[in-house]
Motif scaffolding. Structure first.
Motif, PDB file in Angstrom:
ATOM      1  N   MET A  73       0.828  -1.205   0.000  1.00 37.98           N
ATOM      2  CA  MET A  73       0.000   0.000   0.000  1.00 37.98           C
ATOM      3  C   MET A  73       0.864   1.258   0.000  1.00 37.98           C
ATOM      4  O   MET A  73       0.562   2.233  -0.716  1.00 37.98           O
ATOM      5  N   GLY A  77       0.944   3.495  -3.215  1.00 37.12           N
ATOM      6  CA  GLY A  77       0.354   4.792  -2.906  1.00 37.12           C
ATOM      7  C   GLY A  77       1.288   5.928  -3.259  1.00 37.12           C
ATOM      8  O   GLY A  77       0.845   6.984  -3.747  1.00 37.12           O
ATOM      9  N   ALA A 301      -3.902  -5.313  -2.556  1.00 38.88           N
ATOM     10  CA  ALA A 301      -3.198  -4.035  -2.438  1.00 38.88           C
ATOM     11  C   ALA A 301      -3.213  -3.254  -3.742  1.00 38.88           C
ATOM     12  O   ALA A 301      -3.248  -2.003  -3.725  1.00 38.88           O
ATOM     13  N   LEU A 304      -6.705  -1.436  -4.038  1.00 36.93           N
ATOM     14  CA  LEU A 304      -7.013  -0.603  -2.875  1.00 36.93           C
ATOM     15  C   LEU A 304      -6.058   0.574  -2.743  1.00 36.93           C
ATOM     16  O   LEU A 304      -6.380   1.565  -2.075  1.00 36.93           O
ATOM     17  N   SER A 305      -4.892   0.502  -3.354  1.00 41.85           N
ATOM     18  CA  SER A 305      -3.930   1.605  -3.261  1.00 41.85           C
ATOM     19  C   SER A 305      -4.203   2.715  -4.270  1.00 41.85           C
ATOM     20  O   SER A 305      -3.554   3.764  -4.227  1.00 41.85           O
ATOM     21  N   ARG A 313      -1.611  10.007  -0.529  1.00 39.80           N
ATOM     22  CA  ARG A 313      -1.265   8.590  -0.486  1.00 39.80           C
ATOM     23  C   ARG A 313      -1.804   7.886   0.746  1.00 39.80           C
ATOM     24  O   ARG A 313      -1.846   6.656   0.792  1.00 39.80           O
ATOM     25  N   LYS A 316      -6.449   6.031   1.523  1.00 37.24           N
ATOM     26  CA  LYS A 316      -7.039   4.700   1.538  1.00 37.24           C
ATOM     27  C   LYS A 316      -6.266   3.686   2.384  1.00 37.24           C
ATOM     28  O   LYS A 316      -6.612   2.507   2.407  1.00 37.24           O
ATOM     29  N   LEU A 317      -5.211   4.133   3.052  1.00 36.32           N
ATOM     30  CA  LEU A 317      -4.384   3.187   3.791  1.00 36.32           C
ATOM     31  C   LEU A 317      -5.150   2.539   4.949  1.00 36.32           C
ATOM     32  O   LEU A 317      -5.185   1.303   5.071  1.00 36.32           O
ATOM     33  N   ALA A 320      -8.053   0.315   3.791  1.00 38.26           N
ATOM     34  CA  ALA A 320      -7.515  -0.899   3.177  1.00 38.26           C
ATOM     35  C   ALA A 320      -6.995  -1.869   4.232  1.00 38.26           C
ATOM     36  O   ALA A 320      -7.187  -3.089   4.115  1.00 38.26           O
ATOM     37  N   TYR A 324      -8.236  -5.763   4.822  1.00 37.80           N
ATOM     38  CA  TYR A 324      -7.340  -6.924   4.847  1.00 37.80           C
ATOM     39  C   TYR A 324      -7.384  -7.629   6.203  1.00 37.80           C
ATOM     40  O   TYR A 324      -7.406  -8.859   6.262  1.00 37.80           O
TER      41      TYR A 324
END
Length: 382
Positions: A73, A77, A301, A304-305, A313, A316-317, A320, A324
């Motif tokens: 990610m 990202g 990843a 979702l990244s 960046r 969405k970390l 996400a 997961y």
């Protein structure tokens, strides 16, 4: 080739950094807990770091896939936020092709995860359990007080006098209950049903390397008593040696299932070893599922990244990671349900297929939706 080396080095380096951070954070909490136990006298300070080392594979089993996912990610990202992904796509390399470049690294980490799950974690937890057993037996002798009974398992020990530095004991009485003697013997064996009572004028103690405590008894008598018939036999001795821990031949029944080796789990499933078969199947299926989490990390990843321009960046970390972690929790929750017999062991395979289908949907749903819209816009007959 250059792009593959760049991505692999970036993801591998970031994975190592994230893994190191998570290991320090988790093991730091465990180390503080062990220091507290040691401060209360329940643990020898000399074995603290040995326990930490043996527990490391247990933590790696879960945090290694998470570290790989977070690193993916972060790397992808940054490619989006720095507009490098737009340049890569404009050169004819799609997002899926970037994922294929990382397949060798993903397979390597999946193999490492499999080794941790199948080999390192059971070995580490087994060694840690041995240390705890040694420490518990050492604590028993630290608790000895003159003219008081103490208990350890099926043993009851009475000491009338204690020498300096606890090197010698005087007026020793040991009561050994019948079921402790019945280990590895049939219940029809009459000798296995007898209690044992030992009187000794003096004794010395030795802590062996395998965790057993050995007593050397001097000038005493040993009685074997049958509680049912009230008959007994006696024998005198000048010296007599015994251990105060159960034999290790039946350890598989006492260990936590996580500390049982993979070959032993297979033997339990076959019925060779006497243990909960559902528990063994749940643990074996859990270990087999862990390497697949590496594949899911790579598949999830990539989509979702994705971030739009000026979104940042980090946008969405966190979501996400929650997605997961939820996938990982599905695998973990199955272990308890299969152990209790609520679900079959094949539920692991079903869960892996569903999670893989979800990852494929994340990767290709935009393409599928675009094709559907394009087909709807085509005039009839074309």
């Amino acid at each position: 080739m250059i792009l593959r080396r760049y991505l692999t080095s970036q993801v591998a380096t970031t994975t190592a950094l994230v893994l190191g951070f998570l290991v320090v954070m988790l093991l730091g909490g465990r180390l503080i807990r062990y220091f507290g136990i040691a401060a209360e006298g329940g643990l020898n300070v000399g074995v603290l770091f040995s326990l930490i080392g043996y527990n490391l594979p247990y933590f790696l089993e879960l945090i290694l896939p998470l570290s790989f996912f977070i690193s993916l990610m972060l790397v992808f990202g940054r490619l989006y936020s720095d507009h490098e992904m737009a340049v890569i796509n404009a050169s004819g390399i799609s997002r899926s092709q970037l994922g294929r470049l990382l397949i060798p690294l993903g397979l390597l980490l999946a193999i490492a995860e499999g080794w941790v799950s199948f080999v390192a974690k059971p070995w580490g937890m087994y060694r840690a359990s041995n240390i705890w057993q040694e420490q518990s037996m050492a604590q028993v002798f630290d608790l000895i007080r003159p003219k008081q009974f103490i208990s350890s398992g099926n043993y009851h020990l009475y000491v009338g006098e204690i020498g300096q530095r606890r090197e010698s004991l005087g007026d020793v009485i040991i009561v050994q209950m019948a079921k402790n003697q019945a280990d590895n013997r049939s219940l029809t064996d009459k000798s296995a049903k007898k209690d044992t009572l030992i009187f000794a004028k003096s004794a010395t103690q030795t802590l062996l390397d395998n965790g057993q405590i050995q007593l050397n008894l001097y000038q005493g008598r040993r009685y074997e008593i049958d509680p049912a018939s009230r008959q007994y036999s006696q024998v005198g001795f000048d010296s007599y040696r015994m251990t105060l821990t159960a034999p290790k031949a039946d350890e598989s029944k006492q260990l936590r299932i996580e500390a049982v080796s993979t070959p032993a789990l297979i033997e339990v499933i076959r019925g060779t070893l006497d243990r909960n078969r559902n528990e063994a199947m749940a643990e074996l299926g859990y270990r087999a599922s862990m390497p697949w989490l590496m594949v899911l990390a790579l598949m999830m990843a990539l989509p979702l990244s994705y971030t739009r321009p000026r979104q940042g960046r980090w946008l969405k970390l966190i979501p996400a990671i929650f997605i997961y972690v939820a996938s990982v929790l599905v695998v973990i929750s199955l272990k308890d349900s299969i152990t209790k017999g609520k679900l079959p062991v094949g539920s692991y395979a079903v869960a892996m297929v569903l999670l893989t289908a979800f990852a494929l949907y994340l990767n290709y749903h935009e393409r599928w939706v675009a094709r559907i819209r394009l087909n709807r816009k085509k005039p009839d007959g074309n």
